[in-house]
Design a protein around this motif. Structure first.
Motif, PDB file in Angstrom:
ATOM      1  N   ALA A  38       0.812  -1.207   0.000  1.00  0.00           N
ATOM      2  CA  ALA A  38       0.000   0.000   0.000  1.00  0.00           C
ATOM      3  C   ALA A  38       0.848   1.261   0.000  1.00  0.00           C
ATOM      4  CB  ALA A  38      -0.925  -0.004   1.217  1.00  0.00           C
ATOM      5  N   SER A  42      -1.821   7.383  -1.171  1.00  0.00           N
ATOM      6  CA  SER A  42      -3.228   7.205  -1.525  1.00  0.00           C
ATOM      7  C   SER A  42      -4.092   8.120  -0.676  1.00  0.00           C
ATOM      8  CB  SER A  42      -3.643   5.744  -1.339  1.00  0.00           C
ATOM      9  OG  SER A  42      -3.557   5.371   0.007  1.00  0.00           O
ATOM     10  N   SER A  43      -5.191   8.551  -1.229  1.00  0.00           N
ATOM     11  CA  SER A  43      -6.055   9.510  -0.542  1.00  0.00           C
ATOM     12  C   SER A  43      -6.815   8.852   0.592  1.00  0.00           C
ATOM     13  CB  SER A  43      -7.020  10.139  -1.535  1.00  0.00           C
ATOM     14  OG  SER A  43      -8.002   9.199  -1.898  1.00  0.00           O
ATOM     15  N   SER A  44      -7.300   9.679   1.498  1.00  0.00           N
ATOM     16  CA  SER A  44      -8.034   9.154   2.644  1.00  0.00           C
ATOM     17  C   SER A  44      -9.352   8.523   2.212  1.00  0.00           C
ATOM     18  CB  SER A  44      -8.276  10.245   3.675  1.00  0.00           C
ATOM     19  OG  SER A  44      -9.070  11.274   3.125  1.00  0.00           O
ATOM     20  N   SER A  45      -9.927   8.986   1.097  1.00  0.00           N
ATOM     21  CA  SER A  45     -11.162   8.367   0.627  1.00  0.00           C
ATOM     22  C   SER A  45     -10.914   6.945   0.147  1.00  0.00           C
ATOM     23  CB  SER A  45     -11.823   9.200  -0.465  1.00  0.00           C
ATOM     24  OG  SER A  45     -11.003   9.253  -1.607  1.00  0.00           O
ATOM     25  N   ASN A  46      -9.753   6.708  -0.466  1.00  0.00           N
ATOM     26  CA  ASN A  46      -9.406   5.344  -0.862  1.00  0.00           C
ATOM     27  C   ASN A  46      -9.184   4.474   0.361  1.00  0.00           C
ATOM     28  OD1 ASN A  46      -9.582   5.924  -3.569  1.00  0.00           O
ATOM     29  ND2 ASN A  46      -7.384   6.250  -3.837  1.00  0.00           N
ATOM     30  N   ASP A  47      -8.552   5.052   1.395  1.00  0.00           N
ATOM     31  CA  ASP A  47      -8.343   4.313   2.636  1.00  0.00           C
ATOM     32  C   ASP A  47      -9.673   3.977   3.286  1.00  0.00           C
ATOM     33  OD1 ASP A  47      -5.616   4.499   2.254  1.00  0.00           O
ATOM     34  OD2 ASP A  47      -5.343   6.145   3.691  1.00  0.00           O
ATOM     35  N   ALA A  49     -12.574   3.675   1.803  1.00  0.00           N
ATOM     36  CA  ALA A  49     -13.243   2.668   0.980  1.00  0.00           C
ATOM     37  C   ALA A  49     -12.635   1.291   1.218  1.00  0.00           C
ATOM     38  CB  ALA A  49     -13.154   3.039  -0.496  1.00  0.00           C
ATOM     39  N   ALA A  50     -11.329   1.237   1.345  1.00  0.00           N
ATOM     40  CA  ALA A  50     -10.668  -0.042   1.605  1.00  0.00           C
ATOM     41  C   ALA A  50     -11.049  -0.577   2.978  1.00  0.00           C
ATOM     42  CB  ALA A  50      -9.154   0.111   1.493  1.00  0.00           C
ATOM     43  N   SER A  53     -14.611  -1.796   2.793  1.00  0.00           N
ATOM     44  CA  SER A  53     -14.648  -3.057   2.054  1.00  0.00           C
ATOM     45  C   SER A  53     -14.140  -4.214   2.912  1.00  0.00           C
ATOM     46  CB  SER A  53     -13.826  -2.929   0.776  1.00  0.00           C
ATOM     47  OG  SER A  53     -13.826  -4.126   0.064  1.00  0.00           O
TER      48      SER A  53
END
Length: 188
Positions: A38, A42-47, A49-50, A53
């Motif tokens: 990782a 990466s943006s906090s929105s990707n974090d 979302a991960a 998920s």
């Protein structure tokens, strides 16, 4: 000593299989995350979302198994109770991860299952408490009433949860929080 598994109800077998699959899926998910290296950029929105998920992968298999069991036995109050608990745990984990918005619909689903249980077992203190906490965390308009009803049970086995409910009730006058810090959610 051998256990006769043939006499176990079908819903128990389904739940056990779902839990095993959930465990395998979570281990596989962790392995995939670990091997992905990782990136810190990466943006906090990707974090978020991960994280969402990952939490979904942990809870959804058990929920799916319970929904299948409920379909087979729609009036089974124990299955309905377990569904409420499963959605509660899912929502609590999302809330504790800072994903309160994603948890909102799950709190509502947990409340709907708890309401079904309480229609048949109105004095179930554990369900009353879980429903009260779900109402509090979701900001439901009946949160104060639910907390009072739970507190009134005065169940000595749930003394810690009743104390927490009293604290939450005292906070409701100001506002119902959108998020809570980790460790404040009382899971069943």
């Amino acid at each position: 000593m051998a256990i006769d598994k043939t006499s176990s109800p079908t819903w128990v077998k389904v739940v056990i299989i779902a839990v095993a699959l959930s465990f395998v899926a979570s281990v596989a998910g962790l392995a995939a995350i670990g091997s992905g290296g990782a990136s810190r950029s990466s943006s906090s929105s990707n974090d978020a979302a991960a994280t969402q998920s990952s939490i979904a992968a942990k809870h959804q298999p058990a929920i799916d198994a319970l929904l299948a069991a409920q379909k087979a036995k729609p009036e089974d109050i124990d299955i309905i109770t377990q569904l409420g608990h499963a959605y509660y745990d899912y929502a609590a984990e999302l809330t504790n991860a800072g994903l309160a918005d994603a948890a909102q619909p799950l709190w509502a689903v947990a409340i709907s299952y708890y309401d079904q249980v309480l229609a048949k077992r109105p004095d179930d203190a554990q369900v009353l408490g879980d429903r009260a906490f779900a109402a509090y965390y979701s900001g439901a308009p009946d949160a104060a009433e639910s907390l009072k009803r739970f507190i009134a049970t005065n169940d000595p086995n749930l003394a810690q949860q009743i104390d927490a409910a009293k604290q939450y009730l005292s906070q409701i006058g100001a506002s119902v929080p959108a998020t809570q810090s980790s460790g404040t959610t009382s899971t069943p």
